[in-house]
Design a protein around this motif. Structure first.
Motif, PDB file in Angstrom:
ATOM      1  N   PRO A 185       0.792  -1.232   0.000  1.00  0.00           N
ATOM      2  CA  PRO A 185       0.000   0.000   0.000  1.00  0.00           C
ATOM      3  C   PRO A 185       0.823   1.281   0.000  1.00  0.00           C
ATOM      4  O   PRO A 185       1.984   1.308   0.411  1.00  0.00           O
ATOM      5  CB  PRO A 185      -0.792  -0.119   1.303  1.00  0.00           C
ATOM      6  N   ALA A 186       0.165   2.349  -0.436  1.00  0.00           N
ATOM      7  CA  ALA A 186       0.760   3.681  -0.396  1.00  0.00           C
ATOM      8  C   ALA A 186      -0.115   4.658   0.377  1.00  0.00           C
ATOM      9  O   ALA A 186       0.388   5.567   1.021  1.00  0.00           O
ATOM     10  CB  ALA A 186       0.995   4.200  -1.812  1.00  0.00           C
ATOM     11  N   GLY A 187      -1.436   4.510   0.290  1.00  0.00           N
ATOM     12  CA  GLY A 187      -2.354   5.454   0.930  1.00  0.00           C
ATOM     13  C   GLY A 187      -2.164   5.544   2.431  1.00  0.00           C
ATOM     14  O   GLY A 187      -2.060   4.523   3.109  1.00  0.00           O
ATOM     15  N   MET A 241       1.006   0.184  -4.709  1.00  0.00           N
ATOM     16  CA  MET A 241      -0.356   0.645  -4.994  1.00  0.00           C
ATOM     17  C   MET A 241      -0.463   2.151  -4.760  1.00  0.00           C
ATOM     18  O   MET A 241      -1.067   2.619  -3.794  1.00  0.00           O
ATOM     19  CB  MET A 241      -1.354  -0.138  -4.142  1.00  0.00           C
ATOM     20  N   THR A 242       0.109   2.904  -5.703  1.00  0.00           N
ATOM     21  CA  THR A 242       0.101   4.360  -5.604  1.00  0.00           C
ATOM     22  C   THR A 242      -1.231   4.925  -6.101  1.00  0.00           C
ATOM     23  O   THR A 242      -1.329   5.681  -7.074  1.00  0.00           O
ATOM     24  CB  THR A 242       1.286   4.948  -6.395  1.00  0.00           C
ATOM     25  N   TYR A 243      -2.270   4.525  -5.405  1.00  0.00           N
ATOM     26  CA  TYR A 243      -3.643   4.993  -5.612  1.00  0.00           C
ATOM     27  C   TYR A 243      -4.386   4.730  -4.317  1.00  0.00           C
ATOM     28  O   TYR A 243      -3.793   4.319  -3.317  1.00  0.00           O
ATOM     29  CB  TYR A 243      -4.295   4.301  -6.822  1.00  0.00           C
ATOM     30  N   ASP A 244      -5.679   4.992  -4.292  1.00  0.00           N
ATOM     31  CA  ASP A 244      -6.475   4.900  -3.056  1.00  0.00           C
ATOM     32  C   ASP A 244      -5.890   5.787  -1.956  1.00  0.00           C
ATOM     33  O   ASP A 244      -5.882   5.438  -0.784  1.00  0.00           O
ATOM     34  CB  ASP A 244      -6.572   3.448  -2.571  1.00  0.00           C
ATOM     35  N   MET A 245      -5.424   6.957  -2.348  1.00  0.00           N
ATOM     36  CA  MET A 245      -4.951   7.949  -1.385  1.00  0.00           C
ATOM     37  C   MET A 245      -6.066   8.882  -0.965  1.00  0.00           C
ATOM     38  O   MET A 245      -5.919   9.658  -0.024  1.00  0.00           O
ATOM     39  CB  MET A 245      -3.782   8.726  -1.994  1.00  0.00           C
ATOM     40  N   GLY A 261       5.783  10.974  -3.294  1.00  0.00           N
ATOM     41  CA  GLY A 261       6.127  10.784  -1.889  1.00  0.00           C
ATOM     42  C   GLY A 261       6.116   9.324  -1.478  1.00  0.00           C
ATOM     43  O   GLY A 261       6.930   8.890  -0.655  1.00  0.00           O
ATOM     44  N   ALA A 262       5.191   8.540  -2.037  1.00  0.00           N
ATOM     45  CA  ALA A 262       5.137   7.105  -1.717  1.00  0.00           C
ATOM     46  C   ALA A 262       6.371   6.389  -2.235  1.00  0.00           C
ATOM     47  O   ALA A 262       6.928   5.510  -1.562  1.00  0.00           O
ATOM     48  CB  ALA A 262       3.871   6.491  -2.301  1.00  0.00           C
ATOM     49  N   VAL A 263       6.814   6.749  -3.428  1.00  0.00           N
ATOM     50  CA  VAL A 263       8.041   6.155  -3.970  1.00  0.00           C
ATOM     51  C   VAL A 263       9.217   6.483  -3.055  1.00  0.00           C
ATOM     52  O   VAL A 263      10.024   5.609  -2.698  1.00  0.00           O
ATOM     53  CB  VAL A 263       8.302   6.660  -5.408  1.00  0.00           C
ATOM     54  N   ASP A 264       9.323   7.741  -2.649  1.00  0.00           N
ATOM     55  CA  ASP A 264      10.406   8.144  -1.744  1.00  0.00           C
ATOM     56  C   ASP A 264      10.357   7.354  -0.439  1.00  0.00           C
ATOM     57  O   ASP A 264      11.390   6.944   0.093  1.00  0.00           O
ATOM     58  CB  ASP A 264      10.319   9.643  -1.439  1.00  0.00           C
ATOM     59  N   PHE A 265       9.151   7.144   0.088  1.00  0.00           N
ATOM     60  CA  PHE A 265       8.981   6.413   1.340  1.00  0.00           C
ATOM     61  C   PHE A 265       9.540   4.994   1.222  1.00  0.00           C
ATOM     62  O   PHE A 265      10.274   4.519   2.088  1.00  0.00           O
ATOM     63  CB  PHE A 265       7.498   6.377   1.710  1.00  0.00           C
ATOM     64  N   TYR A 266       9.211   4.313   0.143  1.00  0.00           N
ATOM     65  CA  TYR A 266       9.694   2.940  -0.035  1.00  0.00           C
ATOM     66  C   TYR A 266      11.209   2.907  -0.245  1.00  0.00           C
ATOM     67  O   TYR A 266      11.895   2.015   0.266  1.00  0.00           O
ATOM     68  CB  TYR A 266       8.952   2.256  -1.185  1.00  0.00           C
ATOM     69  N   LEU A 267      11.728   3.861  -0.988  1.00  0.00           N
ATOM     70  CA  LEU A 267      13.177   3.923  -1.167  1.00  0.00           C
ATOM     71  C   LEU A 267      13.879   4.177   0.160  1.00  0.00           C
ATOM     72  O   LEU A 267      14.901   3.550   0.471  1.00  0.00           O
ATOM     73  CB  LEU A 267      13.532   5.025  -2.170  1.00  0.00           C
ATOM     74  N   GLU A 268      13.329   5.083   0.968  1.00  0.00           N
ATOM     75  CA  GLU A 268      13.912   5.406   2.270  1.00  0.00           C
ATOM     76  C   GLU A 268      13.872   4.213   3.216  1.00  0.00           C
ATOM     77  O   GLU A 268      14.687   4.118   4.142  1.00  0.00           O
ATOM     78  CB  GLU A 268      13.169   6.588   2.894  1.00  0.00           C
ATOM     79  N   HIS A 269      12.927   3.283   2.986  1.00  0.00           N
ATOM     80  CA  HIS A 269      12.809   2.105   3.840  1.00  0.00           C
ATOM     81  C   HIS A 269      13.489   0.874   3.236  1.00  0.00           C
ATOM     82  O   HIS A 269      13.193  -0.254   3.635  1.00  0.00           O
ATOM     83  CB  HIS A 269      11.338   1.823   4.146  1.00  0.00           C
TER      84      HIS A 269
END
Length: 391
Positions: free
Chosen positions: A187-189, A218-222, A256-264
């Motif tokens: 998820p991303a939302g 899943m960069t939708y349902d935000m 921002g979601a892409v950045d979050f996953y990269l940061e993790h």
């Protein structure tokens, strides 16, 4: 002799310093089995789609199960694969409101029982239909439908479940001299059933990045019925006017979601960017700001792109707008006070281009049958990853 040794060393050094061969880009598509009658498998554009995810298998009594009509679909998939040998098909297990994960992943014994049942069903009974497994657990620990069991230990157990799938799939692959894929939809939302949501509390992202072949992000349902105000389904970037708390707003957008996953700890080449082929709507209390970021009474069923294009966009009661930061279109019906967020070929193309520029593995959509007859959204999504495409 010395010359031979030097030549051998040169070959080794060359191999160590040579650039890695980039993995083939992914143009993925989820295909709901319930759409078979109106959108048969034979209609799937396998000349464009590289990876097809059949949705869904479920879990009952700790084992994989499918709908009664699914075996006929699987036979059709096998025929499609014979016609398009490069197409990769995966069985997606789970989905929203799919139960059974928390219990089935709880112990080593239960994990082995679940995975062995899935491997037997999809790679023995229905051999030739699938090239891998896609895990769609929504969600470990918290954030999923409130009626489903969830435990604090789900986070670790999700990783263990993925590793068990990896172990059994690799064993099957070795015995058959072929490779099987293992993926997951994550998820991303940042607003889910329990309110503010952090994907890193549900998933050990770095560990999954190592175990899985790739992750469908899943960069939708935000912007859903869990949101506090009417908002965008998949904004490309953070919008300063969005009243969501800043710590959530920063990652409640595609970039921002892409950045979050990269940061993790997930490598860019393990991420496949998701785009929605459907809209989200809200019946708002006020016509201010053309319905955007307003309190709402209830969600509005906007439908998929096919519906929005053929109905809403042709109805003069709906005014069309484009947000310059979110980089997305939206509609507002002032008479009925309804706000609708959706994506069109222009916005889909921007998201696919972002995936290419950020070095992601590719793009995928939920879901294939929501496109129009001209496949406008699929073409826009696939274009940056087509052979010969440039940045």
């Amino acid at each position: 002799m010395l010359r031979q040794r030097l030549a051998a060393v040169a070959i080794v050094l060359s191999a160590l310093t040579a650039p890695a061969i980039a993995a083939e880009p992914i143009v993925g598509a989820y295909y709901p089995g319930g759409s078979f009658e109106r959108y048969p498998v034979s209609n799937i554009p396998a000349d464009t789609v590289t990876h097809l995810f059949y949705a869904f298998a479920r879990i009952e009594d700790g084992r994989c199960v499918v709908a009664n009509d699914a075996p006929a679909h699987f036979k059709a998939l096998a025929r499609l694969k014979q016609q398009h040998p490069e197409l990769r098909t995966l069985i997606s297990i789970g989905g929203w409101e799919a139960g059974g994960f928390s219990d089935a992943a709880l112990t080593d014994e239960s994990r082995k029982r679940l995975v062995s049942s899935c491997v037997a069903m999809f790679f023995d009974t229905h051999r030739g239909s699938f090239d891998g497994v896609d895990i769609d657990w929504e969600f470990p620990v918290y954030g999923g439908p409130k009626h489903l069991p969830a435990r604090p230990e789900d986070r670790a157990n999700m990783t263990l479940l993925a590793k068990e799938f990896r172990r059994q799939l690799d064993a099957k692959a070795k015995a058959r001299g072929q490779a099987y894929l293992l993926t997951a939809a994550l998820p991303a939302g940042r607003m889910q059933s329990a309110g503010p949501y952090d994907p890193a509390r549900s998933f050990d992202l770095a560990a999954l990045g190592e175990t899985l072949d790739f992750i469908n992000l899943m960069t939708y349902d935000m912007g859903t019925a869990f949101s506090t105000v009417s908002t965008f389904n998949a904004p490309l970037r953070e919008v300063a006017d969005d009243p969501l708390a800043p710590e959530l707003r920063r990652t409640n957008n595609v970039e921002g979601a892409v950045d979050f996953y990269l940061e993790h700890g997930v490598p860019a080449d393990k991420l496949v960017l998701g785009v929605p082929f459907y809209g989200r709507g809200f019946r708002v209390d006020s016509a201010a700001n053309d319905g955007l970021y307003q309190r709402y009474r209830e969600p509005y069923a906007a439908g998929d792109w096919r519906d929005i294009q053929s109905k809403l966009l042709k109805d003069g009661k709906w005014t069309q707008h484009w947000h310059p930061v979110a980089q997305t279109p939206y509609l507002f019906n002032a008479d009925e006070r309804v706000f609708v967020s959706y994506e069109d070929p222009r916005s889909i193309a921007l998201r696919a281009q972002l995936a290419k520029e950020r070095g992601l593995r590719g793009v995928f959509m939920w879901e294939l049958t929501g496109d129009d007859d001209q496949r406008s959204l699929l073409k826009a999504m696939a274009a940056p990853f087509a052979p010969g495409a440039t940045r």
